[in-house]
Each structure stands twice: as structure tokens, then as C-alpha cells.
Design an enzyme around this catalytic site. Structure first.
Site, PDB file in Angstrom:
ATOM      1  N   ASP A   2       0.788  -1.230   0.000  1.00 27.78           N
ATOM      2  CA  ASP A   2       0.000   0.000   0.000  1.00 27.78           C
ATOM      3  C   ASP A   2       0.814   1.271   0.000  1.00 27.78           C
ATOM      4  O   ASP A   2       1.874   1.318   0.611  1.00 27.78           O
ATOM      5  CB  ASP A   2      -0.821   0.060   1.297  1.00 27.78           C
ATOM      6  CG  ASP A   2      -2.138  -0.595   1.107  1.00 27.78           C
ATOM      7  OD1 ASP A   2      -2.858  -0.174   0.212  1.00 27.78           O
ATOM      8  OD2 ASP A   2      -2.395  -1.552   1.856  1.00 27.78           O
ATOM      9  N   GLY A   5      -0.004   5.253  -4.398  1.00 27.27           N
ATOM     10  CA  GLY A   5      -0.740   6.432  -4.847  1.00 27.27           C
ATOM     11  C   GLY A   5      -0.391   7.644  -3.990  1.00 27.27           C
ATOM     12  O   GLY A   5      -0.127   8.734  -4.507  1.00 27.27           O
ATOM     13  N   HIS A  19       3.440   3.484  -8.583  1.00 27.86           N
ATOM     14  CA  HIS A  19       3.526   2.045  -8.840  1.00 27.86           C
ATOM     15  C   HIS A  19       4.916   1.686  -9.390  1.00 27.86           C
ATOM     16  O   HIS A  19       5.476   0.654  -9.067  1.00 27.86           O
ATOM     17  CB  HIS A  19       2.433   1.604  -9.827  1.00 27.86           C
ATOM     18  CG  HIS A  19       1.038   1.831  -9.299  1.00 27.86           C
ATOM     19  ND1 HIS A  19       0.650   1.450  -8.040  1.00 27.86           N
ATOM     20  CD2 HIS A  19      -0.072   2.397  -9.862  1.00 27.86           C
ATOM     21  CE1 HIS A  19      -0.626   1.773  -7.842  1.00 27.86           C
ATOM     22  NE2 HIS A  19      -1.078   2.359  -8.932  1.00 27.86           N
ATOM     23  N   SER A  47      -5.654  -6.758  -6.491  1.00 29.59           N
ATOM     24  CA  SER A  47      -6.771  -7.482  -5.871  1.00 29.59           C
ATOM     25  C   SER A  47      -7.969  -7.562  -6.815  1.00 29.59           C
ATOM     26  O   SER A  47      -8.051  -6.802  -7.788  1.00 29.59           O
ATOM     27  CB  SER A  47      -7.189  -6.771  -4.582  1.00 29.59           C
ATOM     28  OG  SER A  47      -7.831  -5.549  -4.890  1.00 29.59           O
ATOM     29  N   TRP A  51      -9.945  -4.111  -9.800  1.00 32.34           N
ATOM     30  CA  TRP A  51     -10.528  -3.984 -11.148  1.00 32.34           C
ATOM     31  C   TRP A  51     -11.480  -2.793 -11.228  1.00 32.34           C
ATOM     32  O   TRP A  51     -11.830  -2.343 -12.314  1.00 32.34           O
ATOM     33  CB  TRP A  51     -11.284  -5.254 -11.553  1.00 32.34           C
ATOM     34  CG  TRP A  51     -10.400  -6.429 -11.850  1.00 32.34           C
ATOM     35  CD1 TRP A  51     -10.354  -7.602 -11.157  1.00 32.34           C
ATOM     36  CD2 TRP A  51      -9.456  -6.569 -12.928  1.00 32.34           C
ATOM     37  NE1 TRP A  51      -9.423  -8.458 -11.727  1.00 32.34           N
ATOM     38  CE2 TRP A  51      -8.868  -7.845 -12.812  1.00 32.34           C
ATOM     39  CE3 TRP A  51      -9.044  -5.734 -13.980  1.00 32.34           C
ATOM     40  CZ2 TRP A  51      -7.891  -8.309 -13.704  1.00 32.34           C
ATOM     41  CZ3 TRP A  51      -8.077  -6.199 -14.859  1.00 32.34           C
ATOM     42  CH2 TRP A  51      -7.517  -7.464 -14.711  1.00 32.34           C
ATOM     43  N   ARG A  53     -10.751   0.190 -10.316  1.00 32.51           N
ATOM     44  CA  ARG A  53      -9.987   1.446 -10.490  1.00 32.51           C
ATOM     45  C   ARG A  53     -10.178   1.991 -11.911  1.00 32.51           C
ATOM     46  O   ARG A  53     -10.613   1.262 -12.792  1.00 32.51           O
ATOM     47  CB  ARG A  53      -8.502   1.181 -10.233  1.00 32.51           C
ATOM     48  CG  ARG A  53      -8.266   0.876  -8.768  1.00 32.51           C
ATOM     49  CD  ARG A  53      -6.810   0.911  -8.392  1.00 32.51           C
ATOM     50  NE  ARG A  53      -6.706   0.732  -6.956  1.00 32.51           N
ATOM     51  CZ  ARG A  53      -5.662   1.062  -6.226  1.00 32.51           C
ATOM     52  NH1 ARG A  53      -4.596   1.596  -6.788  1.00 32.51           N
ATOM     53  NH2 ARG A  53      -5.654   0.868  -4.931  1.00 32.51           N
ATOM     54  N   LEU A 113      13.921 -19.373  -3.212  1.00 33.72           N
ATOM     55  CA  LEU A 113      12.839 -18.520  -2.695  1.00 33.72           C
ATOM     56  C   LEU A 113      11.610 -18.696  -3.584  1.00 33.72           C
ATOM     57  O   LEU A 113      11.689 -18.508  -4.798  1.00 33.72           O
ATOM     58  CB  LEU A 113      13.284 -17.041  -2.701  1.00 33.72           C
ATOM     59  CG  LEU A 113      12.189 -15.996  -2.453  1.00 33.72           C
ATOM     60  CD1 LEU A 113      11.619 -16.089  -1.049  1.00 33.72           C
ATOM     61  CD2 LEU A 113      12.729 -14.575  -2.694  1.00 33.72           C
ATOM     62  N   ARG A 176      -6.158  -3.070   7.842  1.00 32.51           N
ATOM     63  CA  ARG A 176      -7.217  -3.947   7.324  1.00 32.51           C
ATOM     64  C   ARG A 176      -6.584  -5.169   6.688  1.00 32.51           C
ATOM     65  O   ARG A 176      -5.420  -5.135   6.305  1.00 32.51           O
ATOM     66  CB  ARG A 176      -7.990  -3.237   6.193  1.00 32.51           C
ATOM     67  CG  ARG A 176      -8.781  -2.052   6.561  1.00 32.51           C
ATOM     68  CD  ARG A 176      -9.567  -1.581   5.329  1.00 32.51           C
ATOM     69  NE  ARG A 176      -8.685  -1.007   4.315  1.00 32.51           N
ATOM     70  CZ  ARG A 176      -8.286   0.259   4.293  1.00 32.51           C
ATOM     71  NH1 ARG A 176      -8.686   1.084   5.231  1.00 32.51           N
ATOM     72  NH2 ARG A 176      -7.483   0.714   3.347  1.00 32.51           N
TER      73      ARG A 176
END
Ligand code: FPP
Length: 222
Positions: A2, A5, A19, A47, A51, A53, A113, A176
Site C-alpha cells: 500500500d 498512490g 507504482h 486485488s 478492477w 480502479r 525462494l 485492514r
């Protein structure tokens, strides 16, 4: 991941620049995980809800992902990273999907990894997809409903074969779960940092792991 933006807004830049800077944090955090010896890293990159956005932001994100995979796969391959993707991948643009398939195939025999990209991913959708599979097996008598247990659910999730996360790390101060790995994180330790994702670098990962190490995990026992 997060805060891309907000990171961009603070600098008077378009969101896509946030981004782009976030992709650099991805590169650095993958490298740090490799150095620390972390075996599994899952990144929530897009997520199911993303979609909704604006189309130009979705396009920029998909192009960024495609470019990242094209440019960084050789480096990740050299580092022994094995790439996976979880989510409703059929919803991704064809060009992005084929770049993803190529990267997954190229890195499939690596063992250092496991890097899991959650794309077009939602925890509830994942559970719905698992329930559909389980119900259809039960309907065709391939599975006894009485025998359904925690393992049955885990084995039908997109993450089948991948251990549940020990640490859930969230940036930009958000508190959240946002539909992320809902089943798998039932006992994950949560660490929240105020840093925006593009500012999150190796030292921040080390700090989050130090915080995790100070926790006493009891798994419901005393
Ligand atoms: C959330 O921040 C971030 C995303 C929806 C996209 C994450 C994608 C990247 C970091 C790009 C590269 C990814 C890979 C795997 C190469 P936000 O846009 O919601 O930011 P805000 O909360 O400040 O608005």
C-alpha cells in the site's frame, strides 16, 4: 503493497509513478528475502477489487507488471527464485498472462525462494473456488463430505502446497486485511508500518522481521 498512490501524490506525480517506484521496492525486497533466507514471499500486487480502479490506472499496472516480468525474470532466475501466481488469472490481459506463464515456466526448477504474486486475487473468491471444487468432487462421490477437514480446504486453495504465512506485513499504516489470504493468515503475526510501499526497502524489512522475532507465538495455547 500500500501507499503507491499517496507516495506519488506527495510528490505531485501521477499515480502510475508511485507504482513504478513500488516495483523497485519489489526488486529490493525479493533480494533481501533471498539474503535473509526467507523461503516464501507473497506479494499482493492486484486485488479482485482493484478492477474497479480507473481503466488507465489498471492499464498502467498491467503494463508495469508485464515489463517487470520481462526485465527482471533473468535476474530472479539467477537468484534461484521460483515464481508462482495466485488469483483469477484468466482475467488478466493476454500479454500479461503470457509473460507470467513464461516467467513461471523459466523459474520452475528453482528452490531458493518461492515468490508468489497475488494477481486478480481475492481471499473470498479463492474460498468460493475451493468450495466449488470440493462440492463437485463430493457430488461425483470422489470425496466423502464427512472426511472434509482443514487440510481439504487448504489443499483446494490456490496456495495448495505453500505453507501459511508466519508474518503479514502491511505498509502505509493501513489496519485492514483487504481480502488477503483470509484462510491462510489465521495465525499470522501482523506487522504494520507507516511507510509507503515505494519507501519500503531492505532496512524496513529487517526491522519488520526483528519485530516479528520479538513476538511470542502461542497458537491459542498458554
Ligand atoms: C496499492 O497502493 C498498490 C497496488 C494496487 C499495486 C501494487 C503494485 C506494484 C507495487 C507494482 C509492481 C508489482 C510487481 C509485482 C512488479 P495504492 O495504489 O492503493 O496506493 P494508495 O493506497 O496510496 O492509493
Amino acid at each position: 503493497m500500500d501507499g503507491n498512490g499517496r507516495w506519488a501524490r506527495e510528490r505531485g506525480l501521477p499515480r502510475r509513478e508511485g507504482h513504478r517506484a513500488g516495483a523497485e521496492s519489489v526488486r529490493e525486497v525479493v533480494e533481501a528475502c533471498k539474503e535473509i533466507g526467507i523461503k516464501f514471499l507473497t506479494l499482493y500486487a492486484f486485488s479482485s477489487e482493484n478492477w474497479s480502479r480507473p481503466p488507465d490506472e489498471i492499464k498502467a499496472l498491467m503494463e508495469l507488471l508485464e515489463r517487470f516480468l520481462r526485465k527482471k525474470t533473468p535476474e530472479m532466475h539467477k537468484q534461484g527464485v521460483r515464481l508462482h501466481a495466485i488469483g483469477r488469472l484468466e482475467a488478466l490481459p493476454d500479454t500479461c498472462r503470457s509473460e507470467l506463464d513464461l516467467a513461471i515456466a523459466k523459474t520452475s526448477s528453482n528452490t531458493d525462494l518461492d515468490l508468489v504474486l497475488a494477481l486478480s486475487y481475492g481471499g473470498r473468491e479463492e474460498i468460493v473456488d475451493a468450495v466449488r471444487q470440493i462440492a463437485s468432487k463430493a457430488a461425483s462421490a470422489d470425496l466423502d463430505p464427512e472426511g472434509i477437514g482443514n487440510d481439504t480446504i487448504s489443499e483446494h486453495l490456490y496456495t495448495s502446497g505453500i505453507p501459511d504465512p508466519d508474518l503479514l506485513l502491511r505498509t502505509s499504516g493501513e489496519c485492514r486485511l483487504s481480502n488477503f489470504l483470509l484462510w491462510q493468515i489465521s495465525y499470522a503475526e501482523i506487522v504494520i508500518t507507516n511507510k509507503f510501499w515505494p519507501d519500503f526497502r531492505k532496512a524496513d524489512l529487517h526491522e519488520a522481521i526483528a519485530e516479528y522475532a520479538r513476538r511470542h507465538r502461542r497458537f491459542g495455547a498458554i
